[in-house]
Design an enzyme around this catalytic site. Sequence first.
Site, PDB file in Angstrom:
ATOM      1  N   GLY A 167     -10.707   4.335   0.949  1.00  0.00           N
ATOM      2  CA  GLY A 167     -11.504   5.144   1.866  1.00  0.00           C
ATOM      3  C   GLY A 167     -12.880   4.602   2.168  1.00  0.00           C
ATOM      4  CG  ASP A 218      -0.265   0.098   2.503  1.00  0.00           C
ATOM      5  OD1 ASP A 218       0.978   0.185   2.519  1.00  0.00           O
ATOM      6  OD2 ASP A 218      -0.944   0.119   3.530  1.00  0.00           O
ATOM      7  CB  SER A 219       0.244   4.660  -0.940  1.00  0.00           C
ATOM      8  OG  SER A 219      -0.797   5.082  -0.074  1.00  0.00           O
ATOM      9  N   GLY A 220       1.087   3.726   2.184  1.00  0.00           N
ATOM     10  CA  GLY A 220       1.407   4.358   3.451  1.00  0.00           C
ATOM     11  C   GLY A 220       0.379   5.412   3.829  1.00  0.00           C
ATOM     12  N   GLY A 221      -0.383   5.873   2.850  1.00  0.00           N
ATOM     13  CA  GLY A 221      -1.348   6.946   3.106  1.00  0.00           C
ATOM     14  C   GLY A 221      -2.342   6.595   4.204  1.00  0.00           C
ATOM     15  CG  PHE A 222      -5.637   3.255   5.663  1.00  0.00           C
ATOM     16  CD1 PHE A 222      -6.910   3.814   5.597  1.00  0.00           C
ATOM     17  CD2 PHE A 222      -5.393   2.307   6.645  1.00  0.00           C
ATOM     18  CE1 PHE A 222      -7.901   3.429   6.483  1.00  0.00           C
ATOM     19  CE2 PHE A 222      -6.379   1.909   7.535  1.00  0.00           C
ATOM     20  CZ  PHE A 222      -7.640   2.471   7.450  1.00  0.00           C
ATOM     21  CG  ASP A 272      -6.420  -5.262   1.617  1.00  0.00           C
ATOM     22  OD1 ASP A 272      -7.019  -4.394   0.933  1.00  0.00           O
ATOM     23  OD2 ASP A 272      -5.944  -5.016   2.736  1.00  0.00           O
ATOM     24  CB  CYS A 305      -7.707 -25.463   6.014  1.00  0.00           C
ATOM     25  SG  CYS A 305      -7.909 -25.515   7.802  1.00  0.00           S
ATOM     26  CG  ASP A 332      -4.765   7.157  -0.904  1.00  0.00           C
ATOM     27  OD1 ASP A 332      -3.758   6.818  -0.242  1.00  0.00           O
ATOM     28  OD2 ASP A 332      -5.829   6.545  -0.861  1.00  0.00           O
ATOM     29  CD  GLN A 344      -9.319   7.840  -0.756  1.00  0.00           C
ATOM     30  OE1 GLN A 344     -10.411   7.950  -0.176  1.00  0.00           O
ATOM     31  NE2 GLN A 344      -8.392   6.948  -0.389  1.00  0.00           N
ATOM     32  CG  HIS A 367     -10.049 -22.396   9.833  1.00  0.00           C
ATOM     33  ND1 HIS A 367     -10.505 -23.518   9.178  1.00  0.00           N
ATOM     34  CD2 HIS A 367     -11.129 -21.583   9.961  1.00  0.00           C
ATOM     35  CE1 HIS A 367     -11.800 -23.403   8.944  1.00  0.00           C
ATOM     36  NE2 HIS A 367     -12.208 -22.236   9.407  1.00  0.00           N
ATOM     37  CB  CYS A 424     -12.720 -26.469   6.392  1.00  0.00           C
ATOM     38  SG  CYS A 424     -11.167 -25.626   6.064  1.00  0.00           S
ATOM     39  CB  CYS A 462     -10.253 -28.421   9.005  1.00  0.00           C
ATOM     40  SG  CYS A 462     -10.976 -26.899   9.679  1.00  0.00           S
TER      41      CYS A 462
END
Lengths: 377, 377
Positions: free
Chosen positions: A222, A90-94, A272, A312, A144, A195, A341, A310, A315
């Site tokens: 956002g 990510d850009s770091g903005g958040f 994500d 996985c 952003d 945004q 899981h 499941c 499980c």
Amino acid sequence: MFTLITTHGRARRGTFSCAHGGTVQTPVFMNVGTQAAIKGGLSAHDLKGIGCQIELSNTYHLHLRPGDDVVRAMGGLHKFMDWDGPILTDSGGFQVFSLSSLRKIREEGVYFASHLDGRKIFMGPEESMRIQSNLGSDIAMAFDECVENPATHDYAKQSCERTLRWLERCKAEHDRLVALPDAVNPGQLLFGINQGATFADLRVWHMKEIAKIDCDGYAIGGLAVGEPTEVMYEIIDAVEPHMPQEKPRYLMGVGTPSNIIEGVARGVDFFDCVMPARNARHGKLFTWSGTLNLKNEKYKTDPLPIDPECDCPVCRSFSRSYLRHLFKAEEVLALRLAVMHNLYFYNKLMEKIRNALDEGTFESFRARYSGRLEERI
Amino acid sequence: MFTLITTHGRARRGTFSCAHGGTVQTPVFMNVGTQAAIKGGLSAHDLKGIGCQIELSNTYHLHLRPGDDVVRAMGGLHKFMDWDGPILTDSGGFQVFSLSSLRKIREEGVYFASHLDGRKIFMGPEESMRIQSNLGSDIAMAFDECVENPATHDYAKQSCERTLRWLERCKAEHDRLVALPDAVNPGQLLFGINQGATFADLRVWHMKEIAKIDCDGYAIGGLAVGEPTEVMYEIIDAVEPHMPQEKPRYLMGVGTPSNIIEGVARGVDFFDCVMPARNARHGKLFTWSGTLNLKNEKYKTDPLPIDPECDCPVCRSFSRSYLRHLFKAEEVLALRLAVMHNLYFYNKLMEKIRNALDEGTFESFRARYSGRLEERI
């Protein structure tokens, strides 16, 4: 690098490829490794066993610790964490807006204090691109401003105009960086971020503007920051028609299984979210019948796996009784198995969505699961 | 079930087998999973990759949480933690004396308060055998009193006489339990434990007495609890000649790599210790050149693995720089990778010792490494 295979309504089934890894099948969920490690003690090797196609790391965190210069000196993120698949940063903005303090937003960028030690830091579009270049990720996100909700229309307008100017600067700097002879990842892509807070007019205006800048993909940022879910869906509905068809779309930080199903239905390709790992660390596990809390007394001698449906690695081997014991005994292994899981569940959710799109049964899949997977059993 | 292959001086190279797993090569280090989980987030599956031959769990801890009745209901420890190799359970005695409070030692056993919730509990020889029977381990340890050092000769004599009487009761109860039609592990073995504090005369007398009771192996307990290392070696030297040659010998809770080399040289076959995992959790790693602390600034951009001579899953993939970052960033993954490395190191140490015994080079191995592996590099 993005190929649309088929669509059902607005839902899209595609493939994506970048400088690392093979062909990514979309829609895809990106597994979050904030500090170049998956929470709960999973290594990049563990990601292979749970169906992860793309790993996501955080620019803000890695810039502060260990420092993107360290990661660069170690050959970039792929080598650092021993993951040969795609990585998005990510850009770091958040995080600048959600974690740091003493922020001052200026045209040139943001002045802020590190949440770790109070150190004063400046980050603007160029700095974000340089950090992500050092990290060597496959997809860099544009820098952003993620406006807090509720925001005034005036402020949101002013902010997303600035975010547009920042994208132009990101694009120029990114073009320069990938052309450098010593670029860690010369194949790095750049995604722009839409945004405009919860204002459909601003969102649409901004989307049309950033679509004019030739990015490799577009994200909706956002959202899922406190607004009602219906508002989130309305914004996606408004923005999506203006997103380039031939490029991947990424809904940042979203969300619950139902949010993802609804996002796919609205034309989103990438997702994500920290939720599956965070919930897991509190003993809250996803199953195909709803969620359960492993710490519950009723699982004390329950020989069943977390989810009998499941397959996985957890499980296949361990009972609810054992996992409950690990949580009660505060064994770190509880976290690891629970996170494995839940991440597997999310990756499997995407696989089921893709299969439904391939088979033309997405609408019945949506009707069966949307709004249901979060119910407690 | 124990076969002596060869000896070099008092050092013994052998094989051992029990109800689970294949042939164990001795001398062997048992990897500790106190609460049916390895510290640092390793599962029983991870043990396979680091050369573990025997897992050890703690009776006291599992009796308190989740309860041995729960483990029995889940089919025993092997099924509970999904480990199909040999499991040894200690008797609970050591923890009753080191962790619990309000202890009253009587002829019938020990009254004490749980370190978790203060609940009053009684444990005697029969209770310990029943708990270990419920756990279904392959090797049960006799219930003993682990006398605190320094102790008076009078108290130590009184205590090890009682521990001898307790062993007779353990043996009777164990014989009864393994013959029950619903025994979780009808092949469970019983090891007796030598006590006597630091008094060689008591140790020898006690060893001769317990050797008369037909146990499947014999342990030396109550060492490495604060006495000087030389005293520990002297006690082993005194006791060992009186231990049956044809049965395995286990030095409980020992120790450093050098302690293990010296233990082997004195005729010991089995070892266990929490040190490799505990040190790892503090960033202290073993290498074939000495110990290092990963948190050290000098490893910030060190691209080498923890130990360039090591071929463990961690050293094959990750740099000191990455591991230092994980420790600094307080990622759980730091603990897991560090514990994996240190346990692998201990298991590899035993393999090297066995190879040296096979090749008749144990004395030169001992001269090269004993007293050296703990030095800081």
